[in-house]
Motif scaffolding. Structure first.
Motif, short mmCIF file in Angstrom:
data_model
loop_
_atom_site.label_atom_id
_atom_site.label_comp_id
_atom_site.label_asym_id
_atom_site.label_seq_id
_atom_site.Cartn_x
_atom_site.Cartn_y
_atom_site.Cartn_z
N ASN A 83 -6.24 -4.98 1.81
CA ASN A 83 -5.01 -4.52 2.42
C ASN A 83 -5.38 -3.36 3.34
O ASN A 83 -6.41 -2.71 3.15
N GLU A 84 -4.52 -3.11 4.32
CA GLU A 84 -4.75 -1.98 5.21
C GLU A 84 -4.10 -0.73 4.63
O GLU A 84 -2.95 -0.79 4.16
N VAL A 85 -4.84 0.37 4.65
CA VAL A 85 -4.29 1.66 4.23
C VAL A 85 -4.71 2.67 5.29
O VAL A 85 -5.85 2.65 5.75
N ASP A 106 -7.90 -4.19 10.41
CA ASP A 106 -7.42 -5.21 11.35
C ASP A 106 -7.03 -4.62 12.70
O ASP A 106 -6.37 -5.28 13.49
N SER A 107 -7.42 -3.35 12.93
CA SER A 107 -7.05 -2.69 14.18
C SER A 107 -8.00 -1.52 14.40
O SER A 107 -8.69 -1.08 13.47
N ALA A 109 -7.06 1.43 14.78
CA ALA A 109 -6.51 2.53 13.98
C ALA A 109 -7.01 2.47 12.54
O ALA A 109 -7.37 3.50 11.95
N ASN A 127 -5.70 -12.67 10.95
CA ASN A 127 -4.45 -13.40 10.76
C ASN A 127 -4.72 -14.89 10.94
O ASN A 127 -5.07 -15.34 12.03
N ARG A 132 1.54 -11.50 8.83
CA ARG A 132 1.41 -10.28 8.04
C ARG A 132 0.23 -9.52 8.63
O ARG A 132 0.08 -9.49 9.84
N CYS A 133 -0.58 -8.88 7.82
CA CYS A 133 -1.71 -8.14 8.38
C CYS A 133 -2.77 -9.11 8.90
O CYS A 133 -2.75 -10.30 8.64
N GLY A 134 -3.73 -8.54 9.63
CA GLY A 134 -4.81 -9.35 10.19
C GLY A 134 -4.78 -9.32 11.71
O GLY A 134 -3.72 -9.44 12.31
#
Lengths: 331, 331
Positions: A83-85, A106-107, A109, A127, A132-134
């Protein structure tokens, strides 16, 4: 020895014999690191320990607390935050764990946040069709290069085919999985690395691309997954007490605060569920019910169900054989 | 001083200025004991203290833990367990609280359980049309006599017109409430006692029979109650961080484990919600979003939302002015 009958209700209960058969079946299909158990389904280090006893030592989680708890429990050989945090405080704490920690990015950032926190290893989250994320599949190679330019080691890719996961028809599920995994394979060719992390309980034996499958629900199962005719059986239920009986219906103490409701109403062996309210399930019993009767309520979605409970009771037949804290709740 | 911006997400947050206006509006309409705040909506003694500060000293709850926590917090002047419980251990603990405790009963079995536990006061819970707990209206008098024969003091009746509560049209809501309350009034005539306990946020100014209204959601409000055009405003939201942005959608960290989902998807000011998964809400933002942006997610149902969270942050504008434990969770 506590009897199931004597547990205070509502109680989250798993039949340990069914659960162990589920664990064994999965370990046979996906031995050792071929499975990266996703602890979000149970949020319980006691269950993670049982998964480790079946040979799986690499785990993934969806929250920093899940990873921190696994590390504290000595299960930190190879932890993936799937997951992105972006919270610096929690990312820095992950970097300080006595564990090997990899995070999904996924970015730019999220890469920058991981690097700034002192984390060292990432997977490029792609993705593959679920909104969703990715990152976009054709951006994965560029993002991997960016991560390497920030000093991060890129272990490979991750892509969750969640839109395929509970497609009822196996052929359609297979087709949706293959289409998603073609995107992930293309991204992997650009990214490099040893890891292709994907999948879940619904696609555990269909996903031919992933080097590791992120399944969690197979441990407990629920009424949504039950429809897929997988080789896993429903181990989890909420144990409830009948509080009130009327001619047409009865009411038991298992409501909205004991059940994940996004997949709809739970199921019961004792009758047909009419509806749930905060602390109650109203159902039409198949046999006349009495106040004080105990009933089993099967959730439609295990993950948000487990997250409501403080502990999980393991039972064999009608004996409680273990009590496990649901110790990985929260964020 | 913590800024809202700096809270770890997902975070349960209430705008204290809106919340205080909701409390004041209700206290004006139903002063002192005319309101018996139902703590199931917030499960938080910190909020109960604010309700007490507005003059309401009689509370109700749906679980033994809710009552025990209120008693420990010094809010035990007059506590009603507005639910049936048959577990002897927890009933005996209620009888031992340093508080006045009344419990709802709707059958000989629940009367017998209350008497055996040493409880002294009950309300006869009457089914007024919602298929849930409550005896048949024409059985209430007999049950009251049975309770008195077991040494219990019968304070009156209770009947929850839950089927009327979120009827959108006010005239229809009024009609459904009146019909339900006619049943309760008839039962009360047979039962006797001073207390007619009923109602909720949706019928707080329509219920003409109840001597006290059991409202809880008015404190926070949610998207379901918002449709009723009540004089209360939405104070509660889940504060979330945007984790991932794609051309058509963005993803924030507020999912199924941070939201009660039985009334459907949450709402957002920042965009249109597509769907929620365990730890994510996917939405189409109205304005371009960036990773790290903070967004407000408004739950469709507050009660099962609050029950997922460890604490509630109170904010005034963008400043966090208090942090309250959601200390009445569980059973």
């Amino acid at each position: 020895m506590t009897a199931l009958e004597d547990l205070p209700t509502p109680a989250l209960v798993a039949d340990v014999d069914i659960l162990e058969r589920n664990l064994a079946e999965m370990a046979r299909a996906l031995p050792g690191p071929r499975l990266r158990p996703h602890v979000k389904a149970h949020k319980c280090t006691g269950i993670a320990r049982r998964q480790a006893a079946h040979g799986h030592r690499h785990f993934c989680g969806a929250t920093p607390r899940e990873l921190a708890g696994l590390a504290r429990a000595g299960l930190g050989d190879d932890l993936l935050l799937a997951n992105e945090v972006v919270d610096p405080t929690r990312l820095e704490a992950l970097a300080q764990l006595d564990a090997r920690v990899t995070v999904a990015v996924d970015s730019e950032a999220t890469v920058a946040a991981a690097a700034a926190a002192g984390l060292r290893e990432v997977l490029i989250d792609v993705n593959v069709g679920l909104p969703r994320c990715g990152c976009a599949p054709d951006d994965a190679g560029r993002l991997a290069d960016f991560a390497r330019s920030r000093g991060l080691s890129v272990r490979g890719v991750m892509g969750y085919e969640g839109h395929a996961m509970i497609v009822a028809d196996r052929l359609e599920r297979d087709a949706a999985t293959s289409k998603a995994m073609a995107l992930l394979a293309a991204a992997h060719a650009e990214v490099g690395g040893d890891v292709v992390s994907a999948g879940g309980t619904g696609t555990f034996d269909l996903n031919a691309i992933a080097t590791e499958i992120q399944a969690g629900s197979y441990v407990f199962m629920d009424t949504a997954y039950e429809k897929l005719e997988l080789p896993f059986a429903q181990a989890l239920f909420v144990w409830a007490t009948v509080l009130s009986v009327s001619p047409q219906f009865a009411v038991a103490d298992c409501g909205l605060k004991a059940l994940g409701m996004d997949h709809g109403d739970p199921a019961m062996g004792a009758g047909k569920v009419w509806f749930c309210s905060d602390e109650h399930v109203t159902f039409a019993p198949h046999e006349p019910a009495r106040v004080g009767d105990r009933v089993r309520v099967y959730p439609a979605h295990v993950d948000p169900t487990a997250a409501y409970h403080e502990r999980l009771y393991l039972v064999s037949g009608d004996r409680v054989v273990d009590t496990l804290e649901i110790d990985l709740r929260g964020w």
